[in-house]
Design a protein around this motif. Structure first.
Motif, PDB file in Angstrom:
ATOM      1  N   THR A   1      -0.467  -9.797 -10.275  1.00  0.00           N
ATOM      2  CA  THR A   1       0.460  -8.717 -10.609  1.00  0.00           C
ATOM      3  C   THR A   1       1.903  -9.196 -10.720  1.00  0.00           C
ATOM      4  OG1 THR A   1      -0.982  -7.146  -9.469  1.00  0.00           O
ATOM      5  CG2 THR A   1       1.278  -6.426  -9.923  1.00  0.00           C
TER       6      THR A   1
ATOM      7  N   ARG B   1      -8.386  -3.200 -13.005  1.00  0.00           N
ATOM      8  CA  ARG B   1      -7.124  -3.873 -12.645  1.00  0.00           C
ATOM      9  C   ARG B   1      -6.688  -4.775 -13.806  1.00  0.00           C
ATOM     10  NH1 ARG B   1     -10.152  -1.418  -8.672  1.00  0.00           N
ATOM     11  NH2 ARG B   1      -8.787  -0.850  -6.946  1.00  0.00           N
ATOM     12  N   ASN B   2      -6.557  -4.167 -14.959  1.00  0.00           N
ATOM     13  CA  ASN B   2      -6.257  -4.900 -16.189  1.00  0.00           C
ATOM     14  C   ASN B   2      -4.800  -4.762 -16.638  1.00  0.00           C
ATOM     15  OD1 ASN B   2      -6.079  -2.300 -17.145  1.00  0.00           O
ATOM     16  ND2 ASN B   2      -7.956  -2.394 -18.350  1.00  0.00           N
ATOM     17  N   GLY B   3      -3.970  -4.159 -15.792  1.00  0.00           N
ATOM     18  CA  GLY B   3      -2.574  -3.954 -16.147  1.00  0.00           C
ATOM     19  C   GLY B   3      -2.332  -2.707 -16.965  1.00  0.00           C
ATOM     20  N   GLN B   4      -3.383  -1.977 -17.279  1.00  0.00           N
ATOM     21  CA  GLN B   4      -3.265  -0.754 -18.070  1.00  0.00           C
ATOM     22  C   GLN B   4      -3.756   0.466 -17.289  1.00  0.00           C
ATOM     23  OE1 GLN B   4      -1.927  -1.186 -21.282  1.00  0.00           O
ATOM     24  NE2 GLN B   4      -1.732  -3.280 -20.541  1.00  0.00           N
ATOM     25  N   ASP B   5      -4.946   0.377 -16.706  1.00  0.00           N
ATOM     26  CA  ASP B   5      -5.558   1.517 -16.024  1.00  0.00           C
ATOM     27  C   ASP B   5      -5.029   1.739 -14.618  1.00  0.00           C
ATOM     28  OD1 ASP B   5      -7.417   2.270 -18.119  1.00  0.00           O
ATOM     29  OD2 ASP B   5      -8.459   0.399 -17.661  1.00  0.00           O
ATOM     30  N   LYS B   6      -4.663   0.685 -13.939  1.00  0.00           N
ATOM     31  CA  LYS B   6      -4.091   0.743 -12.591  1.00  0.00           C
ATOM     32  C   LYS B   6      -2.920  -0.226 -12.557  1.00  0.00           C
ATOM     33  CE  LYS B   6      -8.231   2.061 -10.060  1.00  0.00           C
ATOM     34  NZ  LYS B   6      -7.855   3.247  -9.306  1.00  0.00           N
TER      35      LYS B   6
ATOM     36  N   THR C   1       1.875  -7.847 -18.698  1.00  0.00           N
ATOM     37  CA  THR C   1       1.278  -6.815 -19.552  1.00  0.00           C
ATOM     38  C   THR C   1      -0.243  -6.758 -19.429  1.00  0.00           C
ATOM     39  OG1 THR C   1       1.069  -8.312 -21.438  1.00  0.00           O
ATOM     40  CG2 THR C   1       3.134  -7.070 -21.238  1.00  0.00           C
ATOM     41  N   GLY C   2      -0.818  -7.595 -18.554  1.00  0.00           N
ATOM     42  CA  GLY C   2      -2.270  -7.658 -18.436  1.00  0.00           C
ATOM     43  C   GLY C   2      -2.887  -8.621 -19.423  1.00  0.00           C
ATOM     44  N   LYS C   3      -2.055  -9.338 -20.150  1.00  0.00           N
ATOM     45  CA  LYS C   3      -2.535 -10.315 -21.124  1.00  0.00           C
ATOM     46  C   LYS C   3      -1.763 -11.614 -20.934  1.00  0.00           C
ATOM     47  CE  LYS C   3      -3.379 -11.125 -25.963  1.00  0.00           C
ATOM     48  NZ  LYS C   3      -3.059 -10.792 -27.335  1.00  0.00           N
TER      49      LYS C   3
ATOM     50  N   TRP D   1      -7.347 -11.704 -21.178  1.00  0.00           N
ATOM     51  CA  TRP D   1      -7.059 -10.368 -20.661  1.00  0.00           C
ATOM     52  C   TRP D   1      -7.380 -10.293 -19.185  1.00  0.00           C
ATOM     53  CZ3 TRP D   1      -4.570  -6.921 -23.601  1.00  0.00           C
ATOM     54  CH2 TRP D   1      -4.543  -7.166 -24.983  1.00  0.00           C
TER      55      TRP D   1
ATOM     56  N   VAL E   1      -2.841  -6.128 -11.397  1.00  0.00           N
ATOM     57  CA  VAL E   1      -3.341  -7.035 -12.427  1.00  0.00           C
ATOM     58  C   VAL E   1      -4.117  -8.124 -11.693  1.00  0.00           C
ATOM     59  CG1 VAL E   1      -2.740  -8.551 -14.351  1.00  0.00           C
ATOM     60  CG2 VAL E   1      -1.305  -6.560 -13.846  1.00  0.00           C
TER      61      VAL E   1
END
Length: 75
Positions: free
Chosen positions: A32, A12-17, A39-41, A46, A20
């Motif tokens: 989220t 749940r890093n804002g990239q894979d799913k 952007t997950g950052k 992160w 966030v």
């Protein structure tokens, strides 16, 4: 409250799913909808991680987590 592993949190890093998530002191928060985490950052931090140790470097206190919904516990 539902429990999640570090591996589940990491997804749940804002990239894979699309979610966030971040963890602090064993509680997982859904960030989220935060414009600061889109952007997950967030600055040099992160999503998808336990940020407990990183709070010492933050310009805010742990009260910032009161703005977010706790969704689970990190196991």
């Amino acid at each position: 409250m539902k429990t999640y592993t570090r591996q589940q949190l990491a997804l749940r890093n804002g990239q894979d799913k699309p979610e966030v998530w971040i963890a602090f002191r064993g509680v997982i928060y859904d960030v989220t909808d935060s414009r600061l985490w889109k952007t997950g950052k967030h600055y040099e931090h992160w999503a998808g991680q336990d940020l407990t140790e990183e709070l010492n470097d933050a310009p805010h206190t742990e009260q910032v987590f009161e703005r977010f919904k706790p969704i689970g516990r990190l196991i």
